[in-house]
Every structure is written in C-alpha cells, then in structure tokens.
Design a protein around this motif. Sequence first.
Motif, short mmCIF file in Angstrom:
data_model
loop_
_atom_site.label_atom_id
_atom_site.label_comp_id
_atom_site.label_asym_id
_atom_site.label_seq_id
_atom_site.Cartn_x
_atom_site.Cartn_y
_atom_site.Cartn_z
N LEU A 63 49.03 43.36 39.61
CA LEU A 63 47.74 43.75 40.07
C LEU A 63 47.52 45.29 39.57
O LEU A 63 46.39 45.56 39.13
N THR A 64 48.64 46.10 39.54
CA THR A 64 48.38 47.42 39.12
C THR A 64 47.99 47.42 37.34
O THR A 64 47.25 48.21 37.23
N SER A 65 48.93 46.77 36.86
CA SER A 65 48.67 46.22 35.33
C SER A 65 47.22 45.92 34.89
O SER A 65 46.52 46.55 34.23
N LEU A 66 46.67 45.15 35.84
CA LEU A 66 45.30 44.64 35.68
C LEU A 66 44.10 45.62 35.79
O LEU A 66 43.35 45.64 35.32
N LEU A 67 44.66 46.44 37.13
CA LEU A 67 43.72 47.71 37.31
C LEU A 67 43.60 48.68 36.23
O LEU A 67 42.80 49.42 35.97
N ASP A 68 44.84 48.87 35.67
CA ASP A 68 44.90 50.00 34.64
C ASP A 68 44.12 49.36 33.61
O ASP A 68 43.43 50.12 32.98
#
Length: 868
Positions: free
Chosen positions: A152-157
């Motif tokens: 989820l962090t990668s997708l948000l970035d």
Amino acid sequence: MEYFKSGLKSVLGTPQEGSQPTGAETVERLVDRVQSSTLLDDRRDACRALKALSRKFRIEVGAQGMGALCQVLEMDRRDCEIVGYALDTLCNITAPESFEDEEHTSLSLSSVGNIGEQFTEIFIKQPDNVGLVLGFLEEYDFHVRWPAVKLLTSLLDNRPKEIQEIILASPMGVSKLMELLGDSREVIRNDALLLLVQLTKGNANIQKIVAFQSAFDRLFDVISEEGYSDGGIVVEDCLLLMLNLLRNNNSNQNFFKEGSYIQRLAPMFNLPPESDDTGWSAQKVSNILCMLQVVRTLVPPGNPAQLTMSSQKTMKACGLLETLCNILMASGVPADVLTETINTVAEVIRGNQGNQEYFANVMAPSNPPRPAVVVLLMSMVNEKQPFGLRCSVLYCFQCFLFKNEIGQSQLVQTLLPSSTEVVSLTTGQLLCGGLFSGEALSNWFSAVALSYALVENPAQKEQLLRVLLATSIGNQPISLMHQCTMLLLQQGNKVQSKLGLLMLLSTWLAHCPLAVKQFLSIPTSIPYLTAQAGSNEHDDNEKLVQGMCAFLMGICVTFNDDTVTTFSKEKLRQLVEKRLGLETFLDKISEVSKHELYSKAAKHPQFQAKQSSELLLDHEFCCLFKALEGMVIKAVTPKPQGDLVNGSSELSMSPSENSLLLQYKDLIREQDRKLQELTQIIDRLTAEKSTLQAQVDDLTSTISQLRDENMVLRAQTNTGLGQTTDGSTLGHKSWAKSHQLKTDSECKDSLTCKLEEQVTSGTMSDLEARLRSTTMDGTVSTSDTEKELRETQQRLAAAEEKLAELESADSELQKLRKDQEDLLELLTDQDTRLNQLKAQLRALGEKVDDDDEDLEEEGEGYEDEDSA
C-alpha cells in the motif's frame, strides 16, 4: 499486459532449441504453473520462484504475472504463505525505486518511465485489488500483514490521489490502517506510520477521519514510549503525521485544542542538562523542529482569530509559552532550533495582549539581567549573527507589537527624553544604533522594526515627532525625522537602506498631517523625492526606489493640511504634473506592486527571504500600500473646476470630511434608485387599476341589463301561465325555475356590488393615497413598501377570483334564461291547445269546468312566496 509481452518477445527473440531458457521464458513457465496447477503446493512453489525473480526480472514478472498474482490473492486468500509470496512480489514490481540487481531491457526506465508507477496504474485499474490488500491488513500473520503495508505504501508513492480515493471509498479502509498503530511488532507499526503519513497528505476528509479515530492519543502514546524529543526517527514520523492532520485543517485544530492535546506538548521540549554535551543530537534537533512546527500549525496568522486566540490562551495557561521562552534564553541551543523557536514564540504571542505582556516581562539570564526583547534586538542588529536568526527576531518583534498599543507606546517612550537616568540599553537605543549603522541590512531591519511602533497608531506617530537626536558637541539636536531624511540622502547606492527608510517615512506620514507638516518643512525632502521619482534608472530595484519616492510624495499630497504654504496640496499637485508628468508619476507608483518581491512579502507576515538581497519590502508596508494606493492616485489627479460635488471644493476638505461626503453621495444614489423603482411600481399599478375598472364597468352594465330582462320574464311568467294535461305540475316547474333564476341573479347582484365597492372605493383609493404619499416625501422604508405591494397584489388576486365567479354566474344565468324562454313557449302552445279542446267540447255539447279561478289562486300563492 500484451504491450509488455510483445515488447519482451521482440527484444529477447524466440529461444532456440537446446539453449538455456531466458528470464522471460522462465517467468512465463512459472506464471503458467500459477494459473494452471491444481495443487496448492505447486502454485505456492511457483509464487516463491516469481518472488525470487521479481527484483532481477522486474518487467517480465510484472508484465506476465500480475494477473496471476491478483488471482492468487483472490482464490488462495486462506493460505497465508502463498498470499505472502504474492504480496512480496507485487511490492517488488510496484516499488518506486530501482533495484541494484535489476536487469534493464529496452522497456526499461528510459522508454516507459517509472516502472513501478506503470505497474501501479495497471494494478489499480481494478479497484477491488486494493480492497483485497486492505483486507489482508486484518490478518495477524506477520508474513501477510507486513507486505500488505509495504505494498500500500508503494501504491501511494506512485499514485497518491487515486489510492486515497479508493481507500476513502472502501468500507472501514481507514480504520484498518489505524489499527496497525496498536501492533506490538515495531516494524509493522513504524511502516504503518509512514503509510499514514503518505495517506493523509493533502486530503482533508482522510485527515478528519484519522483524527477522529483517536489518532492523537495513539501518536502521543508512541512518542511517550520512544522518549519524547530524545527518541529516534519514529518520534519524527509521529510528528510528521500530526503535522499532516493539523496543517490547514481548522476542524482538526479545534479538535486538538478541545481534546486537551496542547497540554501534552509541553513535556516534549525538555532541555538537556547543560553539562551534557551530547544533548543535541541530529535526531533530537529534527524532533524539536517538528514539535515547533506542530505548535505553529495551531496559531498561524491566517487562522480564524477566535481559534488562534483560544489556542494562544491555552498555550500560556499550560506553561508551553514559558517552556518556549526558556529555550529562547537558554545557552547552547543550536542556531536552527533557536531560529524556529523565535518564530514559534512570535506566533504564540501575535495579537494576544496577555501573551505579549508575558513576553515583555521575560528576562534573560545575563549580568545585569535584560529583557528578552532587548537581547533579541541585539542579535538582530549584530551583523555577525546568522541571517535566518536575524529575520526571525524581526518577525518576533513584529508579532510582539501587532495590535499592542502598550508595547508600541513603551518603545517610543524609550526614545523620548526622560527625567530618570537610564543606564541599560533600551529597544529605542538599539534601533537607532542600527538605523545609523554602516551595514545596509541593519539599517533595513531597524527602520522596519521602528515602523512597527507606528502601525495603526496615530498617537505614537505624533509622539515620535518629539524625538530629538544629539549631533556633534555645540550643535543643536535635530528631530528623528530630519535625521532619517538626511540618512536617505546619504545612502547613495544602498538600495536596501533607502527602501527601509522610505517604508519608515511612509508609515509615519500616513494619516498624520503633523508628520507631513514636519517632513515638508525639511528643505531637502521634496527636492530629493522629485529627483528620485523623475530618474530613469532601468534596474528593477532602482525602479522600486523611484516608485516608493513617488508614493511618499503622494502621501504628502493626500494628508497635507496646507499649513506649509510652499508645499501646499495644490502646489505639490502642480509640481507632480509639471516636473514629472502625471502619467509618468502614476507609472512610477505602479512599479511597486509590479515588483516580484511585493507579492511574496504581501502573502505572509513572516519573511521568506533566503538571502539578504531579497529583503526589500515588508509585509506591513505592503498592506499600507495596498490600502493607500487608490487614495494617493485620486489625490494627485486634478479635478475639473466648478464641480461642486466632485470638484475642487472636495480637495480642501480633510480626509474624514471627504469620506463623509462620499458616504452621502452613496446614500443619495441609493435613494434615487429606490425612487425610480417606486415610480415604476406606481405606473404598473395604475395601469392595472384602469384595466380592472374597465372590467368592473362592463360587468356592471351586463348585470343591469340582466336585471331588466329578468324582471320582464317574471312579469310574463306571472300573467301567462296555462294549464297542462297534468294540472298544476307544469306551473310549479315554471315558478321553481323562475325562483332559482331570481336567487342566482340576486346573488350575482350582491357579489358585484361588493366587488365594485372594494375595488372602486376602498383598495385602489387606499393604494393611490399610499403610493402618492411615498412619492411625495420619499420617507417610506423599502420593507413597508414591499409589504403594501404584497397586500395589494393579494387583494387584486382576490378580486380576479371574484370576477371569475361572476363570469361563471353569468354563464349559468344565460343558460337559465334560455331554459325559461323554452318553457314559456311550451306554456303558450299548451294554453292554445287547451282552449281549442275546450271549444271543441263545448261545440259537442259537453259541459266543461272552468279552472281559471284555481289557477289564479295558485298564481297568487307563488307571487306571495316570491315576494317573501
């Protein structure tokens, strides 16, 4: 997907027999196993292999295997191991950064941009995929929950806005993320913090949801566990998340204040012992800076005044302001921490009289003790101090004097002669010393700081005129204004110094005729301003100086009381027109607002300069210029002669009289507009009255005619009744019809009379009288007029309804007339036939009884009933 596959095949080519399989071929086989194998173990082994290859063959795994990985998340969600492999693989292929061991093909970053962003876009085309990942956050297994957080962090970035909207629309999506802050495994908790920091950026709705789900309590608990400012980077992450929740979000700020969270900020600023040389580590400095930013988000100048004042009051009551002042006066504080602390104290006291009084009484631990304000000003005029620190001191001084008439008065008093001998340095002495310094930046700082004592305070402007400065021994002292004017002439090419002095003089002279008088009495003042405003330098900063000089001349015209005859208002106006040219003069003034630093200074009270050359204009001066520019242009523009309202007679008035005259002009225009509206309403109602009167006349004539006809019909009926074969039945019907006709006619007559009386004698006469009265004296209020108009409209509507009823009654009357005429014809025929039959019977010798007497008695009975 097909694009990536086709690209890979075109680049890598078709494998030859007996050759080692390429990475793409291996990935293709593994993906086929994931999709087609019926045994869970086989699919799990294939996913493990794809995870191992996803860093080196990132493009190949993403292009061929993303669909299969999403299928695993959907179909095999009960098996934590295979789900963990799939999530780790998706993390690798959507990672924003590149891997060291990653092999780049022709489809690498140079051709398709950020690989992780491209795969993220493919992944979120199906929003349910993100929902699946959010669902795995509820799984306690470390190998599932942690990669889900990282994914989820990668997708948000890569795609922050899209992911924010998907999570916001997902049921309990934010709540699932908040639960992660309570995870006992620090790595998951810390990564969840980073995830929430990314999630809350720039989305007010998510910020409110996170804040109202006990985010502040959980963050303070983590900060306390980590050791407040002495903690590690986790403390900084918590503060960054807190900043996201509070910055530009008044709802969360109010919730923070009402939840007593401000009181929990004070322990974060505990200073290390003075003997502890390692007290200010790099991480501690970062933590303290973030904490100061959190405090500033609660009291920024742009916030609603009530919210800011309430937060400032709480900060003083809970001891936070005292703690910040202790940091301010402590020794060994790093320069960047001290600078930010000064800015924070500035905003905590800005516009709050109680906090300003407290700050004025803070004493520095020096020998002898000095007020904190004096110590800070000493740093500001010291050219050896860092530039950022000096700017923060000036901002703090500005906030200290903002709406602080007591502080402004005390500053001016330090410049006036005193009966008591003052040994220690004062704020006035420091500012005068900086004003006469050889450093341009000190000149600018001191001039601007001195101007803060005059902002919106005419009394102190007049007091400052009394300040006298000693010159060489044996010479008479000169006024501060005279000294500032002399300094202005001596600056030469020091643009910064000249601008500082011009801003001070502009603030001083505005709205103060006595200051204008003293300035005009200085022989060199107007010639200098005229020469500067008329020069043709093309440098942007020099143009700014020319514009400021023109603006100062305009102030001398605007607030001139004509007591200096050589430079009266009219003579200054002629000087502008003949020596400079009005168009040129106005162009010079407009150069001020066109300068690139003007808009930057006007946006925020705090100085945003990164180097000293950018400090040319001050925020308070920009506000003054914006308020007076139109007034100055109007004052120097010649007015047509003989115009009693807008002409030269207006120029001889004081500014207050001019303002009052403009108010009366606006009032007259408003009354004229209302009078025109009322006249139009009168004309419209008069036309409506004429139309209704004509309709009433027509109806009256018609009703009168119907009355006559009805009377004739009744007379004919009474005298011409016959006897039918069924005796008196026909006579009864005729009289019943006649009686109904008479009743309807009388009802209509009554309704018509009432309408005539209401329309002709009451409503319209009253309306004409009220409208005539309104037109004559013009004193009826708009609300009363509108009320009367509504009542008139209601009456007219009722009259129209009654007219419609009359028309309906008229139609019924016409129908009854036709029926009665038919009945009379039938009675006549029957009477003729009856007489013939009687004659025939008598001719045949039959005895016929005469019933005329009975008929006459019956007719008299009907007449009596009719008269009754």
